[in-house]
Write a protein that holds these residues in place. Structure first.
Motif, PDB file in Angstrom:
ATOM      1  N   GLU A  68      37.202   0.737 -45.801  1.00 31.49           N
ATOM      2  CA  GLU A  68      37.365  -0.569 -46.448  1.00 31.49           C
ATOM      3  C   GLU A  68      38.571  -0.582 -47.368  1.00 31.49           C
ATOM      4  O   GLU A  68      39.332  -1.541 -47.430  1.00 31.49           O
ATOM      5  N   GLN A  97      38.274  -8.101 -33.552  1.00 30.73           N
ATOM      6  CA  GLN A  97      37.146  -7.777 -34.431  1.00 30.73           C
ATOM      7  C   GLN A  97      35.883  -7.493 -33.628  1.00 30.73           C
ATOM      8  O   GLN A  97      35.031  -6.706 -34.045  1.00 30.73           O
ATOM      9  N   LEU A  98      35.766  -8.171 -32.483  1.00 33.66           N
ATOM     10  CA  LEU A  98      34.574  -7.993 -31.661  1.00 33.66           C
ATOM     11  C   LEU A  98      34.751  -6.877 -30.638  1.00 33.66           C
ATOM     12  O   LEU A  98      33.843  -6.612 -29.833  1.00 33.66           O
ATOM     13  N   GLU A 133      36.150  -1.308 -34.804  1.00 34.66           N
ATOM     14  CA  GLU A 133      36.261  -0.469 -35.997  1.00 34.66           C
ATOM     15  C   GLU A 133      37.679  -0.503 -36.575  1.00 34.66           C
ATOM     16  O   GLU A 133      37.866  -0.456 -37.786  1.00 34.66           O
ATOM     17  N   MET A 175      32.062  -1.972 -42.101  1.00 28.73           N
ATOM     18  CA  MET A 175      33.228  -2.812 -42.352  1.00 28.73           C
ATOM     19  C   MET A 175      32.752  -4.195 -42.811  1.00 28.73           C
ATOM     20  O   MET A 175      31.790  -4.722 -42.294  1.00 28.73           O
ATOM     21  N   ASP A 189      34.065  -6.930 -42.176  1.00 28.09           N
ATOM     22  CA  ASP A 189      34.792  -7.903 -41.374  1.00 28.09           C
ATOM     23  C   ASP A 189      33.970  -9.167 -41.193  1.00 28.09           C
ATOM     24  O   ASP A 189      32.882  -9.130 -40.642  1.00 28.09           O
TER      25      ASP A 189
END
Lengths: 231, 110
Positions: free
Chosen positions: A29, A102-103, A195, B1, B3
């Motif tokens: 992060e 992102q997916l 990831e 994460m 996200d």
């Protein structure tokens, strides 16, 4: 990639090395935040870069409103409006590309990257057509500039800003296309996952920023005093 | 994460809003609003930019530090343009001494 484990500082424990977490970051992060922040700092320098020309525009339009309005009317609103729609569309496809990354959806990511590049190229093509129009009409500042009408000097000033600002913008688009092409290659190689997709995210920030510049350029250059009559 | 994956529907909605904004700003350019034409055009452009920043660029989900940087850049630009124009627009407001004026109140002629 071989998994090397280090014992780092107290509290870190062991890490494998992955793109999402390099050993000099405490967490994935934190790494993502650092990258995002770095990109935003860069975009702020871009605000400074373009800001100078926007300031020049504000000053000279304030001084010479009539000439700027007359010159603005020589720009093609249809092409300019179309290009605005194209660029906004490319921001949509870019946002969708980031979402796909992102997916972890590799195929969607590639498709949306390609779509974004296509739309960006369309934009540049239309700009080329517009600039060619200006060339034919002798509106390119320089020795061949010619304008039948009052305040030709100030009209030429408008066109200097027009070419300076849209030229700088187009240059940024070309760089953006290069970035997207690079991303496309690495996406094809399977580098981006749910990831780790930071490069796609950052390129998205860049692309959206260039879109925002155009969101201001369109009304400021093409729509000055359009209500006061024709050419 | 952490996200945040936005929905496709939201992205499409923002896209539509941006297109509507573009249509409005183009159409309204042909309507005489007097001195309001430019402020209205700028207000629409700023709104569109905010939609792109908050939603497409995910700033609404970003850290406070990121938001501060975004605000800072915008604020810097506002100062650049605002303070420079304070100078230019106020030229000629004050009476000048007889012995020649240092700064002309007239714009340079090209």
């Amino acid at each position: 990639m071989a998994d090397t484990t280090h014992t780092i500082d107290a509290g870190h424990g062991h890490h494998g090395h992955s793109l999402a977490l390099r050993h000099h970051f405490a967490s994935a992060e934190q790494q993502k935040e650092a990258s995002t922040l770095g990109m935003w700092i860069f975009l702020v320098t871009e605000v400074m870069f373009f800001g100078g020309m926007f300031l020049a525009y504000v000053i000279y339009r304030t001084w010479y409103p009539g000439a700027f309005a007359a010159a603005s009317r020589h720009l093609d609103i249809t092409l300019g409006g179309f290009n605005t729609a194209v660029l906004i569309g490319s921001s949509l496809t870019m946002a969708m590309a980031v979402r796909a990354a992102q997916l972890g959806a590799r195929r969607s990511l590639m498709i949306f990257l390609i779509l974004t590049m296509v739309l960006g190229s369309v934009f540049l093509g239309v700009k080329g057509v517009e600039w060619h129009h200006k060339y034919v009409e002798h509106h390119i500042p320089g020795p061949n500039f010619h304008y039948d009408g009052p305040n030709a000097g100030n009209v030429q000033l408008f066109f200097s800003l027009y070419f300076g600002m849209t030229g700088l913008h187009a240059f940024h688009m070309v760089i953006g296309l290069g970035l997207l092409g690079t991303l496309l290659y690495f996406a094809w190689r399977g580098r981006y996952t749910a990831e780790y997709n930071t490069p796609v995210d950052l390129a998205g920030l860049y692309w959206h920023f260039v879109d925002i510049i155009w969101i201001f350029l369109f009304p400021l250059l093409y729509l000055i005093d359009r209500h006061t009559g024709g050419h | 994460m952490s996200d945040h994956v936005e929905s496709k529907g939201l992205y499409f909605a923002i896209f539509l809003a941006l297109m509507v904004g573009t249509a409005i700003t183009t159409a309204i350019a042909f309507v005489d609003l007097g001195v309001l034409n430019t402020p209205v055009a700028l207000a629409i452009a700023v709104s569109k930019a905010m939609l792109v920043v908050l939603f497409f660029m995910h700033v609404r989900h970003s850290s406070t530090l990121t938001k501060v940087v975004v605000f800072g850049g915008t604020f810097w630009l506002a100062l650049l343009i605002g303070v420079t124009m304070i100078d230019y627009i106020s030229r000629g407001w004050l009476p000048q001494k007889e012995q020649g004026t240092q700064f002309s109140s007239q714009p340079p002629r090209l």
